[in-house]
Design a protein around this motif. Structure first.
Motif, PDB file in Angstrom:
ATOM      1  N   ASN A  99       0.805  -1.225   0.000  1.00 49.04           N
ATOM      2  CA  ASN A  99       0.000   0.000   0.000  1.00 49.04           C
ATOM      3  C   ASN A  99       0.838   1.276   0.000  1.00 49.04           C
ATOM      4  N   VAL A 100       2.148   1.152   0.168  1.00 46.01           N
ATOM      5  CA  VAL A 100       2.990   2.322   0.419  1.00 46.01           C
ATOM      6  C   VAL A 100       2.924   3.349  -0.712  1.00 46.01           C
ATOM      7  N   GLU A 101       3.001   2.896  -1.949  1.00 47.85           N
ATOM      8  CA  GLU A 101       2.981   3.846  -3.074  1.00 47.85           C
ATOM      9  C   GLU A 101       1.691   4.662  -3.079  1.00 47.85           C
ATOM     10  N   ALA A 102       0.564   4.003  -2.874  1.00 52.96           N
ATOM     11  CA  ALA A 102      -0.724   4.704  -2.857  1.00 52.96           C
ATOM     12  C   ALA A 102      -0.822   5.658  -1.669  1.00 52.96           C
ATOM     13  N   LEU A 103      -0.379   5.207  -0.504  1.00 50.02           N
ATOM     14  CA  LEU A 103      -0.418   6.050   0.691  1.00 50.02           C
ATOM     15  C   LEU A 103       0.438   7.295   0.517  1.00 50.02           C
ATOM     16  N   ALA A 104       1.636   7.106  -0.004  1.00 52.62           N
ATOM     17  CA  ALA A 104       2.532   8.254  -0.179  1.00 52.62           C
ATOM     18  C   ALA A 104       1.944   9.270  -1.140  1.00 52.62           C
ATOM     19  N   ALA A 106      -1.297   9.698  -2.073  1.00 47.54           N
ATOM     20  CA  ALA A 106      -2.530  10.308  -1.563  1.00 47.54           C
ATOM     21  C   ALA A 106      -2.238  11.295  -0.439  1.00 47.54           C
ATOM     22  N   THR A 107      -1.373  10.894   0.494  1.00 43.85           N
ATOM     23  CA  THR A 107      -1.098  11.760   1.644  1.00 43.85           C
ATOM     24  C   THR A 107      -0.330  13.006   1.227  1.00 43.85           C
ATOM     25  N   ALA A 108       0.584  12.857   0.284  1.00 43.62           N
ATOM     26  CA  ALA A 108       1.313  14.024  -0.211  1.00 43.62           C
ATOM     27  C   ALA A 108       0.356  15.044  -0.814  1.00 43.62           C
ATOM     28  N   LEU A 109      -0.620  14.587  -1.599  1.00 43.63           N
ATOM     29  CA  LEU A 109      -1.570  15.513  -2.215  1.00 43.63           C
ATOM     30  C   LEU A 109      -2.491  16.130  -1.167  1.00 43.63           C
ATOM     31  N   LEU A 110      -2.916  15.346  -0.194  1.00 43.26           N
ATOM     32  CA  LEU A 110      -3.740  15.908   0.887  1.00 43.26           C
ATOM     33  C   LEU A 110      -2.999  17.044   1.588  1.00 43.26           C
ATOM     34  N   ARG A 111      -1.710  16.849   1.821  1.00 46.49           N
ATOM     35  CA  ARG A 111      -0.925  17.891   2.479  1.00 46.49           C
ATOM     36  C   ARG A 111      -0.755  19.110   1.578  1.00 46.49           C
ATOM     37  N   GLN A 112      -0.554  18.868   0.282  1.00 47.89           N
ATOM     38  CA  GLN A 112      -0.440  19.990  -0.653  1.00 47.89           C
ATOM     39  C   GLN A 112      -1.721  20.812  -0.693  1.00 47.89           C
ATOM     40  N   GLU A 113      -2.841  20.157  -0.448  1.00 43.02           N
ATOM     41  CA  GLU A 113      -4.129  20.846  -0.422  1.00 43.02           C
ATOM     42  C   GLU A 113      -4.406  21.532   0.910  1.00 43.02           C
ATOM     43  N   GLY A 114      -3.462  21.447   1.844  1.00 45.56           N
ATOM     44  CA  GLY A 114      -3.608  22.147   3.115  1.00 45.56           C
ATOM     45  C   GLY A 114      -4.230  21.322   4.217  1.00 45.56           C
ATOM     46  N   ARG A 115      -4.333  20.013   4.018  1.00 45.02           N
ATOM     47  CA  ARG A 115      -4.910  19.128   5.040  1.00 45.02           C
ATOM     48  C   ARG A 115      -3.795  18.524   5.879  1.00 45.02           C
ATOM     49  N   ALA A 117      -2.388  15.747   7.257  1.00 45.54           N
ATOM     50  CA  ALA A 117      -2.456  14.290   7.148  1.00 45.54           C
ATOM     51  C   ALA A 117      -1.057  13.695   7.173  1.00 45.54           C
ATOM     52  N   GLY A 118      -0.971  12.466   7.677  1.00 43.68           N
ATOM     53  CA  GLY A 118       0.278  11.730   7.678  1.00 43.68           C
ATOM     54  C   GLY A 118      -0.010  10.241   7.706  1.00 43.68           C
ATOM     55  N   TRP A 119       1.035   9.437   7.604  1.00 41.29           N
ATOM     56  CA  TRP A 119       0.844   7.991   7.696  1.00 41.29           C
ATOM     57  C   TRP A 119       2.036   7.350   8.385  1.00 41.29           C
ATOM     58  N   VAL A 120       1.755   6.191   9.014  1.00 36.52           N
ATOM     59  CA  VAL A 120       2.782   5.446   9.734  1.00 36.52           C
ATOM     60  C   VAL A 120       2.686   3.972   9.346  1.00 36.52           C
ATOM     61  N   ARG A 208       3.566  11.390  17.818  1.00 40.90           N
ATOM     62  CA  ARG A 208       3.855  12.440  18.796  1.00 40.90           C
ATOM     63  C   ARG A 208       4.780  13.513  18.212  1.00 40.90           C
ATOM     64  N   ARG A 209       5.787  13.058  17.463  1.00 45.40           N
ATOM     65  CA  ARG A 209       6.718  14.035  16.869  1.00 45.40           C
ATOM     66  C   ARG A 209       6.052  14.815  15.746  1.00 45.40           C
ATOM     67  N   TRP A 210       5.201  14.177  14.983  1.00 46.84           N
ATOM     68  CA  TRP A 210       4.484  14.732  13.838  1.00 46.84           C
ATOM     69  C   TRP A 210       5.426  15.538  12.934  1.00 46.84           C
ATOM     70  N   GLU A 211       6.342  14.782  12.288  1.00 53.61           N
ATOM     71  CA  GLU A 211       7.290  15.377  11.355  1.00 53.61           C
ATOM     72  C   GLU A 211       7.154  14.660  10.007  1.00 53.61           C
ATOM     73  N   PRO A 212       6.126  14.982   9.237  1.00 56.49           N
ATOM     74  CA  PRO A 212       5.910  14.303   7.952  1.00 56.49           C
ATOM     75  C   PRO A 212       6.960  14.688   6.926  1.00 56.49           C
ATOM     76  N   ASP A 213       7.411  13.682   6.142  1.00 55.69           N
ATOM     77  CA  ASP A 213       8.289  14.009   5.031  1.00 55.69           C
ATOM     78  C   ASP A 213       7.454  14.455   3.841  1.00 55.69           C
ATOM     79  N   ARG A 214       8.073  14.583   2.669  1.00 53.88           N
ATOM     80  CA  ARG A 214       7.339  15.143   1.516  1.00 53.88           C
ATOM     81  C   ARG A 214       6.222  14.232   1.038  1.00 53.88           C
ATOM     82  N   ASN A 215       6.260  12.942   1.432  1.00 56.90           N
ATOM     83  CA  ASN A 215       5.197  12.003   1.084  1.00 56.90           C
ATOM     84  C   ASN A 215       4.239  11.738   2.240  1.00 56.90           C
ATOM     85  N   GLY A 216       4.342  12.539   3.296  1.00 51.38           N
ATOM     86  CA  GLY A 216       3.427  12.388   4.421  1.00 51.38           C
ATOM     87  C   GLY A 216       3.814  11.324   5.415  1.00 51.38           C
ATOM     88  N   LEU A 217       4.922  10.585   5.168  1.00 51.79           N
ATOM     89  CA  LEU A 217       5.377   9.577   6.125  1.00 51.79           C
ATOM     90  C   LEU A 217       5.881  10.271   7.383  1.00 51.79           C
TER      91      LEU A 217
END
Length: 219
Positions: A99-104, A106-115, A117-120, A208-217
Motif C-alpha cells: 500500500n505504500v505507493e498509494a499512501l505516499a 494520496a497523503t502528499a496531495l492531501l498535504r499539498q491541499e492544506g490538510r 495528514a500523515g501515515w505510519v 507524537r513528533r508529527w514530522e511528515p516528510d514530503r510524502n506524508g510519512l
C-alpha cells in the motif's frame, strides 16, 4: 483527530486469515488511543479499517482481492478530503507493504491541499516478509483462535532482495508454493506481544513528533 487503519485482503499462507494485515493495523490503531492520550486537547478516534489494498503479488492464491495502487490512491485521497471536513488531523496506519505507493501519493496531495495528514507503518526491525515468524507471532497475540497451528509450514526464507526479480515476474507464487516468506513454525504469542508493543511504540513516537516528510510519512 482520526486514525484510519489501512490493510488488505490477501492470502497469508494456509495458517493465517485473509485479513491479517487489516487486523494488525486495526489493533495497532486502537492501542494507540492509550498511548496518545494527552497529546492535545482534541480526542483521537479510530475509524473502521480500509480492508482492501494493493495486493496484486498475491493473486496467484485464492482469497486475495486487490484493488490496485491507483484505486487505493484515489480511495485514500477522497477519504481524506471528506474526513478533513470535520477532523483536524488524519493519520493512516498501514498494515501492508504493497500500500505504500498509494499512501505516499494520496497523503502528499492531501498535504499539498492544506490538510493535516500523515501515515505510519506497522513495522519492526528484523521482521520477515510475509506470513512468517513476525505476522504469525502477532496474530498469536491479538487473535490466537484464528491461527491454524496444524497448518504451519516454513516458506521461502531467502532474503527479500534475492526474491524480488522472480516476484516481479510471477508474484509470491513464483517463489513460495505455500505463499509464505519466512518461517511461522518459530512463532509464539510471547514474541507476538513483544513485536506488537514495538509496532505500537514506533507508531506512537512518530505521531507524537508529527514530522511528515514530503510524502506524508511520519518520521
Amino acid at each position: 483527530m482520526l486514525i484510519i487503519p489501512v490493510g488488505s485482503t490477501e492470502q497469508h499462507g494456509p495458517h493465517l486469515p485473509l485479513d491479517t494485515d487489516t487486523r494488525i493495523a486495526s489493533a495497532v490503531g486502537h492501542a494507540l488511543l492509550e498511548r496518545l492520550d494527552g497529546v492535545s486537547a482534541t480526542d483521537w478516534v479510530v475509524a473502521p479499517a480500509v480492508p482492501y489494498g494493493a495486493s496484486g503479488e498475491h493473486e496467484g492464491f485464492p482469497g486475495t482481492v486487490s484493488i490496485g495502487t491507483e484505486a487505493l490512491r484515489l480511495l485514500l485521497l477522497e477519504y481524506g478530503r471528506s474526513a478533513s471536513s470535520w477532523a483536524s488531523r488524519l493519520v493512516f496506519v498501514n498494515g501492508h507493504g504493497g500500500n505504500v505507493e498509494a499512501l505516499a501519493a494520496a497523503t502528499a496531495l492531501l498535504r499539498q491541499e492544506g490538510r493535516d495528514a500523515g501515515w505510519v507503518p506497522c513495522m519492526v526491525e528484523g521482521a520477515d516478509a510475509h506470513a512468517g515468524h513476525t505476522e504469525t507471532s502477532v496474530l498469536l497475540h491479538i487473535s490466537p483462535g484464528d491461527v491454524w497451528a496444524d497448518e504451519l509450514a516454513p516458506g521461502n526464507t531467502a532474503p527479500l532482495a534475492e526474491l524480488m526479480p522472480a516476484m516481479r515476474r510471477g508474484g509470491i507464487a513464483a517463489v513460495s508454493e505455500v505463499g509464505v516468506l519466512g518461517d511461522p513454525t518459530t512463532a509464539t504469542a510471547a514474541e507476538g506481544e513483544r513485536i506488537f508493543a514495538e509496532m505500537v511504540n514506533g507508531c506512537a513516537g512518530r505521531i507524537r513528533r508529527w514530522e511528515p516528510d514530503r510524502n506524508g510519512l511520519l518520521t
